[in-house]
Motif scaffolding. Sequence first.
Motif, PDB file in Angstrom:
ATOM      1  N   THR A   7       0.814  -1.217   0.000  1.00  0.00           N
ATOM      2  CA  THR A   7       0.000   0.000   0.000  1.00  0.00           C
ATOM      3  C   THR A   7       0.845   1.264   0.000  1.00  0.00           C
ATOM      4  O   THR A   7       0.473   2.262  -0.634  1.00  0.00           O
ATOM      5  CB  THR A   7      -0.935  -0.004   1.228  1.00  0.00           C
ATOM      6  OG1 THR A   7      -1.653  -1.242   1.238  1.00  0.00           O
ATOM      7  CG2 THR A   7      -1.917   1.143   1.188  1.00  0.00           C
ATOM      8  N   ASN A   8       1.996   1.248   0.658  1.00  0.00           N
ATOM      9  CA  ASN A   8       2.812   2.461   0.718  1.00  0.00           C
ATOM     10  C   ASN A   8       3.314   2.875  -0.665  1.00  0.00           C
ATOM     11  O   ASN A   8       3.514   4.054  -0.928  1.00  0.00           O
ATOM     12  CB  ASN A   8       3.964   2.325   1.723  1.00  0.00           C
ATOM     13  CG  ASN A   8       4.885   1.163   1.456  1.00  0.00           C
ATOM     14  OD1 ASN A   8       5.356   0.958   0.338  1.00  0.00           O
ATOM     15  ND2 ASN A   8       5.159   0.386   2.495  1.00  0.00           N
ATOM     16  N   VAL A   9       3.479   1.925  -1.565  1.00  0.00           N
ATOM     17  CA  VAL A   9       3.909   2.239  -2.936  1.00  0.00           C
ATOM     18  C   VAL A   9       2.755   2.880  -3.710  1.00  0.00           C
ATOM     19  O   VAL A   9       2.943   3.870  -4.425  1.00  0.00           O
ATOM     20  CB  VAL A   9       4.431   0.972  -3.644  1.00  0.00           C
ATOM     21  CG1 VAL A   9       4.765   1.249  -5.106  1.00  0.00           C
ATOM     22  CG2 VAL A   9       5.638   0.414  -2.907  1.00  0.00           C
ATOM     23  N   ILE A  10       1.564   2.335  -3.550  1.00  0.00           N
ATOM     24  CA  ILE A  10       0.371   2.890  -4.219  1.00  0.00           C
ATOM     25  C   ILE A  10       0.142   4.326  -3.748  1.00  0.00           C
ATOM     26  O   ILE A  10      -0.071   5.233  -4.561  1.00  0.00           O
ATOM     27  CB  ILE A  10      -0.876   2.017  -3.931  1.00  0.00           C
ATOM     28  CG1 ILE A  10      -0.682   0.584  -4.418  1.00  0.00           C
ATOM     29  CG2 ILE A  10      -2.131   2.659  -4.493  1.00  0.00           C
ATOM     30  CD1 ILE A  10      -0.787   0.366  -5.896  1.00  0.00           C
ATOM     31  N   LEU A  11       0.197   4.532  -2.432  1.00  0.00           N
ATOM     32  CA  LEU A  11      -0.018   5.871  -1.874  1.00  0.00           C
ATOM     33  C   LEU A  11       1.026   6.847  -2.386  1.00  0.00           C
ATOM     34  O   LEU A  11       0.699   7.949  -2.832  1.00  0.00           O
ATOM     35  CB  LEU A  11      -0.004   5.811  -0.346  1.00  0.00           C
ATOM     36  CG  LEU A  11      -0.177   7.147   0.372  1.00  0.00           C
ATOM     37  CD1 LEU A  11      -1.528   7.775   0.057  1.00  0.00           C
ATOM     38  CD2 LEU A  11      -0.017   6.952   1.886  1.00  0.00           C
ATOM     39  N   PRO A  40      -8.726  -8.383   1.038  1.00  0.00           N
ATOM     40  CA  PRO A  40      -8.189  -7.547   2.135  1.00  0.00           C
ATOM     41  C   PRO A  40      -7.200  -6.477   1.662  1.00  0.00           C
ATOM     42  O   PRO A  40      -7.204  -5.356   2.180  1.00  0.00           O
ATOM     43  CB  PRO A  40      -7.489  -8.554   3.061  1.00  0.00           C
ATOM     44  CG  PRO A  40      -8.141  -9.854   2.765  1.00  0.00           C
ATOM     45  CD  PRO A  40      -8.499  -9.808   1.310  1.00  0.00           C
ATOM     46  N   LEU A  41      -6.375  -6.805   0.663  1.00  0.00           N
ATOM     47  CA  LEU A  41      -5.403  -5.823   0.170  1.00  0.00           C
ATOM     48  C   LEU A  41      -6.110  -4.674  -0.540  1.00  0.00           C
ATOM     49  O   LEU A  41      -5.778  -3.503  -0.330  1.00  0.00           O
ATOM     50  CB  LEU A  41      -4.385  -6.495  -0.757  1.00  0.00           C
ATOM     51  CG  LEU A  41      -3.234  -5.614  -1.235  1.00  0.00           C
ATOM     52  CD1 LEU A  41      -2.456  -5.016  -0.063  1.00  0.00           C
ATOM     53  CD2 LEU A  41      -2.309  -6.410  -2.138  1.00  0.00           C
ATOM     54  N   TYR A  45      -5.985  -0.748   0.385  1.00  0.00           N
ATOM     55  CA  TYR A  45      -5.670   0.317  -0.581  1.00  0.00           C
ATOM     56  C   TYR A  45      -6.712   1.430  -0.480  1.00  0.00           C
ATOM     57  O   TYR A  45      -6.376   2.612  -0.357  1.00  0.00           O
ATOM     58  CB  TYR A  45      -5.693  -0.207  -2.020  1.00  0.00           C
ATOM     59  CG  TYR A  45      -4.560  -1.077  -2.483  1.00  0.00           C
ATOM     60  CD1 TYR A  45      -3.377  -1.242  -1.769  1.00  0.00           C
ATOM     61  CD2 TYR A  45      -4.678  -1.761  -3.695  1.00  0.00           C
ATOM     62  CE1 TYR A  45      -2.349  -2.054  -2.242  1.00  0.00           C
ATOM     63  CE2 TYR A  45      -3.652  -2.562  -4.180  1.00  0.00           C
ATOM     64  CZ  TYR A  45      -2.493  -2.706  -3.450  1.00  0.00           C
ATOM     65  OH  TYR A  45      -1.488  -3.501  -3.935  1.00  0.00           O
ATOM     66  N   GLU A  46      -7.980   1.049  -0.553  1.00  0.00           N
ATOM     67  CA  GLU A  46      -9.050   2.034  -0.555  1.00  0.00           C
ATOM     68  C   GLU A  46      -9.073   2.852   0.739  1.00  0.00           C
ATOM     69  O   GLU A  46      -9.150   4.086   0.703  1.00  0.00           O
ATOM     70  CB  GLU A  46     -10.397   1.352  -0.769  1.00  0.00           C
ATOM     71  CG  GLU A  46     -11.554   2.327  -0.843  1.00  0.00           C
ATOM     72  CD  GLU A  46     -12.872   1.660  -1.142  1.00  0.00           C
ATOM     73  OE1 GLU A  46     -13.755   2.358  -1.660  1.00  0.00           O
ATOM     74  OE2 GLU A  46     -13.036   0.456  -0.863  1.00  0.00           O
ATOM     75  N   ALA A  47      -8.976   2.193   1.877  1.00  0.00           N
ATOM     76  CA  ALA A  47      -9.020   2.902   3.164  1.00  0.00           C
ATOM     77  C   ALA A  47      -7.854   3.873   3.309  1.00  0.00           C
ATOM     78  O   ALA A  47      -8.045   5.029   3.717  1.00  0.00           O
ATOM     79  CB  ALA A  47      -9.022   1.893   4.312  1.00  0.00           C
ATOM     80  N   ILE A  48      -6.663   3.431   2.958  1.00  0.00           N
ATOM     81  CA  ILE A  48      -5.480   4.293   3.098  1.00  0.00           C
ATOM     82  C   ILE A  48      -5.542   5.460   2.123  1.00  0.00           C
ATOM     83  O   ILE A  48      -5.240   6.606   2.485  1.00  0.00           O
ATOM     84  CB  ILE A  48      -4.185   3.477   2.913  1.00  0.00           C
ATOM     85  CG1 ILE A  48      -4.024   2.464   4.048  1.00  0.00           C
ATOM     86  CG2 ILE A  48      -2.961   4.384   2.791  1.00  0.00           C
ATOM     87  CD1 ILE A  48      -3.911   3.057   5.433  1.00  0.00           C
TER      88      ILE A  48
END
Length: 140
Positions: A7-11, A40-41, A45-48
């Motif tokens: 997720t940190n890469v997507i963000l 779950p992933l 992603y969506e929540a972050i």
Amino acid sequence: MLVVIDTNVILSALQSSKGKSFELISKIGNGDFDFAVSVPLILEYEAILKSHLDRTIFTDSDIENFIDYLCAVGIKTKIFYLWRPYLKDPFDDHVLEVAINSNADAIVTFNKKDFLEAENLRMKILTPKEFLEELQEVRK
């Protein structure tokens, strides 16, 4: 190559178009590599993204459309076997579970230290820069 993108890469990719994470995300769906996702992933992603992105730039609709695209082009992975607790940070266990259950070649993350235990399972842990370099080598 099949990878799981943390997720940190997507963000990071959506916060700046200048880094390697944006370059990596820009290659999604063009055939350079495949990436695995799980329910779950995707929910993470969506929540972050909804809680950390500049909401004057990204609307709920923008984020949901991006998530829909990731779901459309990602390799959907069902989790049949849980590896919890395995990693030092329990919030990263679901990323490892996707990688194992999809037979991914690597996990792409900025937090390599959080996945040290995964290397015991012969899982490659790469930063976006390292992944792009490896991808370039594979294509030669």
